[in-house]
Design a protein around this motif. Structure first.
Motif: not given
Lengths: 291, 291
Positions: A22-30
């Motif tokens: 994961q580079i951006s966990p927030d992106l993965t979450e969305a």
């Protein structure tokens, strides 16, 4: 394997792909918020059942191909819901991506879901030539020569009357091509003859058409609870629909006719190839509307 | 072939792809408006020059690979400019896509530019295994494991201070990975050894970093006429930049150092492979800032 087990395996495949690094966990979450919102998983299930229909045992690569398809479908839903598009607050009974994460994140989550699936397909354990064919077919079904063009035509049809032919053209692209993809993809994976592939493509097109008529019918007749989203949006947007053009009864008959034709063609494919359409027929029957 | 002739050939390749069969002429128009807005064509030119650097004669397939890369880059610019993102009215001195065609069309044009290039690549006349590798690499550079994740990190960095390490991480993904792609792709197309591929990847990463520092420096020092877009946007958005963190002078020195390192590595590749880096070095020197 039951259909629920297949859905479970599909969701695990998606999860594994997005959690690998994961580079951006927030992106993965969305992204996972929308991918895990449930839904019928019609497209990936069709693909998996069709592959099994050809007598193949499902592998990880098949689930990855099914996941790639579901990712593009989900990306299109996220963007469809945006304020500048359909401006929907709910989808499958939950807040839409932009309502939950903000518009910027929803745009980027959709973008990812368009860019990622090709890499997933490219890395699947399948012969390179099959992967190249799957990717070419998926790209054409999804982009400027398929779904996205259909969305533009659909958008431009709002607020004015469309003919039945225009309506069919809109939906053949907007929803039809991505619903047709599992049929072509299964034929490619099974190495089926071109003639069989053509027949399966035709079945997919009929099913795609039926699916849109069904959506239009439900928009008129179903409640928020049944749909998981705001009903009668078409009416509010002054969009031409099959019920509006044909009347409710004739639209329902047209819908059933598409499903019937698809079932007949499936039997035809069963006669001319090592293929069993039993599960696909069940899925088709499951789409019928009561009453 | 001169660089201008290559750009012309690239643009013809793009045009040919989008005019092959049009489902929505309005969508095609919006897509081509942004694709034909000019710009330096840095990414596709790098790819073409690198392929030639390996001693290969450029084919239609190479131009298609270059076009695929430019399409994804252009799609990202269209979405970056949206009101919910950077909210830019101008790009390369012309109205941005959403200002010209409306926000809904701009979203869909960008979507197409993410979905289409993989089909273009998949149909190019190259060995299937090479195409699969190119697609895997491009998808990873662009989506959740590359550019899009970098955009999320960048977006989240607005209005707060980022460290130099955070800044590098943002840009390694946001701009770095798509600028690195030509270096890896050329190695894949030329069938270069893994060691050569690794070195070329490193050169791409250095160049990507340099390119971002350059952008930050220009944002501080250049005018609207020089940029073709509104300057000092970073300051307005309270974003951390290299000049803000390092000071203008040290940022400029850092920028030059990246380019120097890339040139040294290119010479290293020239020693260990059948490869000429002359044209790439010219492109690198062309990036230097005066004064």
């Amino acid at each position: 394997m039951t259909r629920d087990e297949k859905i479970r395996q599909l969701e695990l495949t998606i999860d594994e792909f997005y959690r690998q690094k994961q580079i951006s966990p927030d992106l993965t979450e969305a992204i996972l918020y929308s991918l895990q919102a449930g839904g019928k998983r019609l497209r990936p299930l069709l693909l998996l059942e069709l592959i099994e229909g050809f007598g193949l045992e499902l592998t990880r690569a098949h689930y990855q191909a099914a996941a790639a398809l579901e990712m593009i479908h989900t990306g299109s839903l996220i963007h469809d819901d945006l304020p500048a598009m359909d401006n929907d607050d709910y989808r499958r009974g939950r807040l839409t991506s932009h309502k939950k994460f903000g518009e910027d994140m929803a745009i980027l989550a959709g973008d990812s879901l368009f860019l990622d699936p090709y890499g997933l397909l490219a890395k699947a354990e399948l012969p390179s030539q099959v992967k190249v064919d799957l990717i070419a077919e998926l790209s054409q079904a999804a982009g400027t020569f398929g779904m996205v063009a259909g969305q533009v035509l659909d958008m431009q049809g709002e607020g004015r009357d469309s003919s039945l032919e225009e309506l069919k053209r809109i939906h053949a692209n907007k929803t039809g091509k991505l619903l047709t993809y599992p049929f072509v993809a299964a034929a490619l994976i099974a190495g089926a003859e071109p003639l069989i592939q053509d027949k399966l493509r035709r079945i997919g097109q009929l099913l795609g058409l039926a699916f849109q008529v069904r959506d239009d019918l439900l928009d008129v007749t179903a409640s928020f609870e049944e749909l998981g989203k705001t009903p009668q949006k078409d009416l509010a947007a002054a969009k031409s629909t099959y019920p509006a053009l044909l009347g409710l009864e004739e639209a329902a008959a047209f819908f059933n006719d598409c499903l019937d034709q698809a079932a007949v063609l499936l039997t035809d494919v069963e006669r001319s190839a090592v293929f069993s359409g039993t599960e696909i027929k069940k899925i088709i029957e499951g789409l019928r509307l009561n009453g």
